[in-house]
Every structure is written in structure tokens, then in C-alpha cells.
Design a protein around this motif. Structure first.
Motif, PDB file in Angstrom:
ATOM      1  N   GLY A  72       4.720  18.538  40.562  1.00 50.75           N
ATOM      2  CA  GLY A  72       5.843  17.847  40.880  1.00 50.75           C
ATOM      3  C   GLY A  72       6.229  16.701  39.652  1.00 50.75           C
ATOM      4  O   GLY A  72       5.485  15.956  39.275  1.00 50.75           O
ATOM      5  N   GLY A 117       5.707  12.355  39.427  1.00 48.20           N
ATOM      6  CA  GLY A 117       4.672  13.212  38.689  1.00 48.20           C
ATOM      7  C   GLY A 117       4.913  12.865  37.105  1.00 48.20           C
ATOM      8  O   GLY A 117       3.911  12.828  36.267  1.00 48.20           O
ATOM      9  N   PHE A 151       0.018   6.512  43.725  1.00 47.01           N
ATOM     10  CA  PHE A 151       0.327   5.400  42.533  1.00 47.01           C
ATOM     11  C   PHE A 151       1.617   4.755  43.079  1.00 47.01           C
ATOM     12  O   PHE A 151       2.408   5.272  43.984  1.00 47.01           O
TER      13      PHE A 151
END
Ligand code: CAA
Ligand code: NAD
Length: 284
Positions: free
Chosen positions: A11, A16, A142
Motif C-alpha cells: 500500500g 505506506g 503508525f
């Protein structure tokens, strides 16, 4: 302890690309995969721009910056992840799509590899159930934008091993992040608390309590947040916010998580936020 010389990221969207950048700056060889060639081109541009911002502020040397940019290889072929020591998945927030990917990955990557998901809300235990290595599956969540935000939330599934947990925590720390740990319940810590606030901001707009500008200024200046909640929703992506709210609603079974009809309507209209040029605000 795993060394993570080769890191796969799947991704190449907002998250990403930022995760790939962190891995490359930390000295890993990175394979960034997306099914969409255009997404890979945008990711390449965004990684280069972001690294350049750190270099121009003296936070990264020119050499380390150039080395990091060169360490990211772009691909649409899952087989290119065969040598990865860990794969961090950051594709669309859909349990079915992620499970299908985890099942395919499980057959391709080496036996020792860890499969991590950057999911915002989906059960790690259920993603792990799509593989034959549930002890090596973990949530590594994240925050957006990954190169700037200081947190990584780590989520252990029911069968995640101590080795997998310790190695993933060490990797997050190597990226310069502080780790918090959450149990595997819908939305974990951050989105369990953040998404109801964003949803409430939509209800506040929907029911005519105030304008979007006043809602955002009220929360930004009144509670010292860097962005108002509607601006933040546009930044995250309204599709991502809606998907997370649906997981909270079905996973926790409380009507208080019902997504605001205005948010649903924006997503139906393709107003997905900053990434599409229009969301609550117009960026064109
Ligand atoms: N790469 C490199 N540098 C970047 C960057 C990037 N991708 N994005 C921002 N920066 C830098 C800028 O260069 C700037 O640096 P200086 O101050 O040294 O000039 C600094 O960061 C601030 O950026 P801006 O001036 O462009 O804008 P800003 O002051 O509004 O900051 C922001 C941008 C850091 C995104 C800030 O607005 C912010 O913290 N917003 C809230 C973000 C947030 O809450 N994220 C979490 C969302 S929830 C989540 O992620 C979980 C989920 O599952 C949905
Ligand atoms: P995005 O829409 O920016 O990017 C997703 C990318 O995944 C797209 O480029 C798409 O082409 C690609 N993709 C979709 N299905 C794929 C597949 N089967 N194989 C390969 N590539 C595929 O999304 P994003 O905002 O980067 O979010 C990605 C993940 O990270 C989601 O799980 C989201 O919940 C999570 N997340 C998002 C944020 C945020 O603020 N946007 C923050 C933390 C976590």
C-alpha cells in the motif's frame, strides 16, 4: 532478535509511503508495493519531497537522504517481497481485503517473516487467522504523517508471540518512535477516542450547531490541537474515518458509534478529503 534488513511495505498511499520512508532512513532495503502504478509514482515523489524537507532543515545529512531515497524499490509484484524480514501492510481499511492479502503473503514470504498491519481498527486476531503463522502477526499502527508523528501503537493478537512483539517494538524504536501497547479491541487506543470526537464534529455540523470553520477554530484554539477535527478528518481521509467508525460500531455494539449521515454522504459522493482535493473543505 530479527535484524530486519529487508522491509516490505504494501500500500503506497499516505501511510505506506511514509512507513517506507522511515524504514529506508533507518537503513533497511525497502520494497514498496501497490497494485496501482500511479500510487507508486506519487509515493516516489512524496518520499523524495519529505526526505528533502528533513535534509534542508539539517535533520538528515544529504548523503543519508540520498541513500534512503535509493533504498526504496517500487513494485506491483507480490513475489518481490519474498526476501522481506517483515512486511508492513497499509492497504485499504477492509477486513476482507486485508485477510485475502495476508493469506497470499503467508504463502510467499519466508517462514521467519513477521506480518504486521497498520490497520486503524480491525482485529489483529482475525487478520492472523487468515495465515498459518498467527504467532508472527501483529498490529503496528503508525500515525499520519508517519515521518513526523512520534507514536506507534502496537497491538498483539491472541496468538502473537513475545518474540514477534519484542522485535516489532525494537523496530518502531529504531524508527525513532515511542510505543504504546493496546489490547486487540476495535479501534485500539487512539481511534477508540479520536473517531468519536471526529464523528461528533460531523454531527455538530450536520445538526447546524455551527459552521465548519467555527467548529474547527473552536477545537483548535479552544483545546490546543494542531488541527480542528473536520480538518483532521479531511487529512486522514473521510473513507478511512468512516471505515474505522463502522468497525467501532459493529465491534463494540454501541449506537454511540453510529457514523454521522453527513460523513456517509460525503464518502458516497467521493469527497474523501485532502487526498481527493475535496472533503469537508475544498483544496482545489
Ligand atoms: N515530511 C516531512 N516533513 C513534514 C511532513 C512530511 N510528510 N509533514 C509536515 N512536515 C513538517 C513541515 O516541513 C514543517 O516543518 P517546520 O515546522 O520545520 O517548517 C512541520 O512539519 C509542520 O508542517 P506544516 O507547517 O506544513 O503544517 P502544520 O504546522 O500544520 O503541521 C502536521 C502539519 C504535522 C500534520 C500538524 O498539522 C499535525 O500534527 N496535525 C495533526 C496530525 C494528527 O493528529 N495525526 C494523527 C491522525 S490519527 C492517525 O493517524 C491514526 C489513524 O488510524 C487515523
Ligand atoms: P490510502 O487510500 O492513501 O492508500 C491505500 C493504498 O493501498 C492505495 O494506494 C491502494 O492502491 C493500495 N491498495 C489497496 N488495496 C490493495 C491491495 N490489495 N494490494 C496492494 N495495494 C492495495 O490509505 P491510507 O490512508 O494510507 O491508509 C492505509 C491503511 O493505514 C488503512 O488500513 C488505514 O486505516 C491505516 N491508517 C490510516 C491513517 C490515515 O491517517 N490515513 C493513519 C493510520 C493508519
Amino acid at each position: 532478535m530479527a535484524e530486519f534488513k529487508v522491509i516490505g511495505v504494501i500500500g503506497a498511499g499516505q501511510m505506506g509511503s511514509g512507513i517506507a520512508q522511515l524504514a529506508a532512513v533507518a537503513g533497511a532495503d525497502v520494497r514498496l508495493l501497490d497494485k496501482d502504478a500511479q500510487a507508486l509514482l506519487s509515493a516516489k515523489r512524496s518520499i523524495s519531497d519529505s526526505v528533502q524537507r528533513f535534509v534542508s532543515k539539517g535533520q538528515l545529512s544529504k548523503e543519508v537522504g540520498a541513500d534512503a531515497v535509493a533504498r526504496v524499490k517500487y513494485t506491483s509484484n507480490l513475489e518481490d517481497l519474498q526476501s522481506a524480514d517483515i512486511v508492513i501492510e497499509a492497504i485499504v481499511e477492509s477486513e476482507d481485503v486485508k485477510k485475502k492479502l495476508f493469506s497470499e503473503l503467508d504463502k510467499i514470504v519466508k517462514q521467519s517473516a513477521i506480518l504486521a498491519s497498520n490497520t486503524s481498527s480491525i482485529s489483529i486476531t482475525r487478520l492472523a487467522s487468515a495465515t498459518k503463522r498467527p504467532h508472527q502477526v501483529i498490529g503496528m499502527h503508525f500515525m499520519n504523517p508517519p515521518p513526523i508523528m512520534k507514536l506507534v501503537e502496537i497491538i498483539r493478537g491472541a496468538d502473537t508471540s513475545d518474540n514477534t512483539f519484542n522485535a516489532t517494538k525494537t523496530l518502531a524504536e529504531r524508527f525513532g518512535k515511542t510505543v504504546v501497547c493496546s489490547q486487540d479491541y476495535a479501534g485500539f487506543i487512539v481511534n477508540r477516542i479520536l473517531m468519536p470526537m471526529i464523528n461528533e464534529a460531523f454531527y455538530t455540523l450536520y445538526t447546524g450547531v455551527a459552521t465548519k470553520e467555527d467548529i474547527d477554530a473552536g477545537m483548535k484554539l479552544g483545546t490546543n490541537q494542531p488541527m480542528g477535527p473536520l480538518q483532521l478528518a479531511d487529512f486522514i481521509g473521510l473513507d478511512v474515518c468512516l471505515s474505522i467508525l463502522k468497525v467501532l460500531h459493529s465491534g463494540l455494539g454501541d449506537p454511540k458509534y453510529t457514523p454521522c449521515p453527513l460523513l456517509v454522504q460525503y464518502v458516497d459522493a467521493g469527497r474523501l478529503g485532502k487526498k481527493r482535493g475535496v472533503g469537508v473543505y475544498n483544496y482545489r
